[in-house]
Write a protein that holds these residues in place. Structure first.
Motif, PDB file in Angstrom:
ATOM      1  N   LEU A   1     -60.751  18.441 -25.537  1.00  0.00           N
ATOM      2  CA  LEU A   1     -62.084  18.362 -25.032  1.00  0.00           C
ATOM      3  C   LEU A   1     -62.899  17.397 -26.056  1.00  0.00           C
ATOM      4  CD1 LEU A   1     -63.227  21.717 -23.558  1.00  0.00           C
ATOM      5  CD2 LEU A   1     -62.702  19.602 -22.372  1.00  0.00           C
ATOM      6  N   ARG A   2     -62.335  17.556 -27.262  1.00  0.00           N
ATOM      7  CA  ARG A   2     -63.235  16.643 -28.171  1.00  0.00           C
ATOM      8  C   ARG A   2     -62.955  15.286 -28.060  1.00  0.00           C
ATOM      9  NH1 ARG A   2     -62.080  19.437 -32.412  1.00  0.00           N
ATOM     10  NH2 ARG A   2     -64.102  20.699 -32.536  1.00  0.00           N
ATOM     11  N   VAL A   3     -61.817  15.016 -27.933  1.00  0.00           N
ATOM     12  CA  VAL A   3     -61.491  13.680 -27.732  1.00  0.00           C
ATOM     13  C   VAL A   3     -61.728  12.929 -26.494  1.00  0.00           C
ATOM     14  CG1 VAL A   3     -59.272  11.899 -27.135  1.00  0.00           C
ATOM     15  CG2 VAL A   3     -59.425  13.776 -29.130  1.00  0.00           C
ATOM     16  N   ALA A   4     -61.832  13.552 -25.389  1.00  0.00           N
ATOM     17  CA  ALA A   4     -62.513  13.396 -24.108  1.00  0.00           C
ATOM     18  C   ALA A   4     -64.022  13.124 -24.261  1.00  0.00           C
ATOM     19  CB  ALA A   4     -62.334  14.185 -22.936  1.00  0.00           C
ATOM     20  N   TYR A   5     -64.638  14.179 -24.572  1.00  0.00           N
ATOM     21  CA  TYR A   5     -65.938  14.155 -25.027  1.00  0.00           C
ATOM     22  C   TYR A   5     -66.428  12.818 -25.788  1.00  0.00           C
ATOM     23  CZ  TYR A   5     -70.295  14.989 -27.878  1.00  0.00           C
ATOM     24  OH  TYR A   5     -71.345  15.051 -28.246  1.00  0.00           O
ATOM     25  N   ARG A   6     -65.469  12.470 -26.924  1.00  0.00           N
ATOM     26  CA  ARG A   6     -66.140  11.297 -27.662  1.00  0.00           C
ATOM     27  C   ARG A   6     -65.793   9.980 -26.989  1.00  0.00           C
ATOM     28  NH1 ARG A   6     -63.464  13.573 -33.347  1.00  0.00           N
ATOM     29  NH2 ARG A   6     -65.410  14.788 -33.893  1.00  0.00           N
ATOM     30  N   LEU A   7     -64.766  10.081 -26.254  1.00  0.00           N
ATOM     31  CA  LEU A   7     -64.377   8.644 -25.352  1.00  0.00           C
ATOM     32  C   LEU A   7     -65.743   8.582 -24.120  1.00  0.00           C
ATOM     33  CD1 LEU A   7     -60.611   9.107 -25.001  1.00  0.00           C
ATOM     34  CD2 LEU A   7     -61.974   7.131 -26.099  1.00  0.00           C
ATOM     35  N   PHE A   8     -65.807   9.616 -23.512  1.00  0.00           N
ATOM     36  CA  PHE A   8     -67.042   9.463 -22.615  1.00  0.00           C
ATOM     37  C   PHE A   8     -68.376   9.242 -23.268  1.00  0.00           C
ATOM     38  CE2 PHE A   8     -64.468  12.582 -19.944  1.00  0.00           C
ATOM     39  CZ  PHE A   8     -63.727  11.578 -19.179  1.00  0.00           C
ATOM     40  N   PHE A   9     -68.666   9.658 -24.541  1.00  0.00           N
ATOM     41  CA  PHE A   9     -70.006   9.618 -24.974  1.00  0.00           C
ATOM     42  C   PHE A   9     -70.061   8.118 -25.794  1.00  0.00           C
ATOM     43  CE2 PHE A   9     -72.781   9.087 -28.682  1.00  0.00           C
ATOM     44  CZ  PHE A   9     -73.725   9.663 -28.301  1.00  0.00           C
TER      45      PHE A   9
END
Length: 138
Positions: free
Chosen positions: A72-80
């Motif tokens: 989730l952290r990687v996906a969150y950072r990519l989307f942000f």
């Protein structure tokens, strides 16, 4: 209260959603009379992708605990990052000349990098959902 990844994602998503509404209203009410039709369409595309990926961040917050934090952290950072690079560059490219009397053409190559962040975030989630057996919607 313990500050968790879920809390961070939810708060960030809410703040980014508020900005998306503000920017969308600004485009509809102020920029409509200032920008060309093509510029306005580009601006609206920036808002659309902004909103879409805010929803992805909020959905990720809902699934915290069902997927590993790292995923989730990687996906969150990519989307942000995608929102900042893709939508942010479009906002500046379209409004800069009319509102600030400045050209931000140098940001042109940044927009596709934001798009790559969006694509990477979705593929990252798809890959990891498959590896852990998928996500069960209750």
């Amino acid at each position: 209260m313990k500050h968790t990844l879920q809390t961070t994602m939810f708060r960030t998503g809410c703040i980014l959603a508020a900005f998306a509404v503000i920017l969308g209203a600004f485009g509809a009410h102020v920029l409509k009379s200032i920008l060309t039709e093509q510029q306005l369409q580009s601006y609206e595309a920036g808002v659309r992708y902004h909103v879409m990926h805010v929803l992805a961040i909020l959905l990720g917050a809902l699934y915290a605990g069902k997927l590993p934090d790292r995923v989730l952290r990687v996906a969150y950072r990519l989307f942000f990052t995608g929102i900042i690079l893709f939508s942010g560059s479009i906002y500046l490219l379209t409004t800069g000349p009319a509102l600030l009397n400045m050209s931000f053409k140098w940001l042109g190559p940044v927009t596709p990098l934001g798009g790559l962040c969006f694509i990477s975030g979705w593929l990252w989630l798809a890959w990891h959902a498959k590896k852990i057996g998928g996500i069960q919607v209750e």
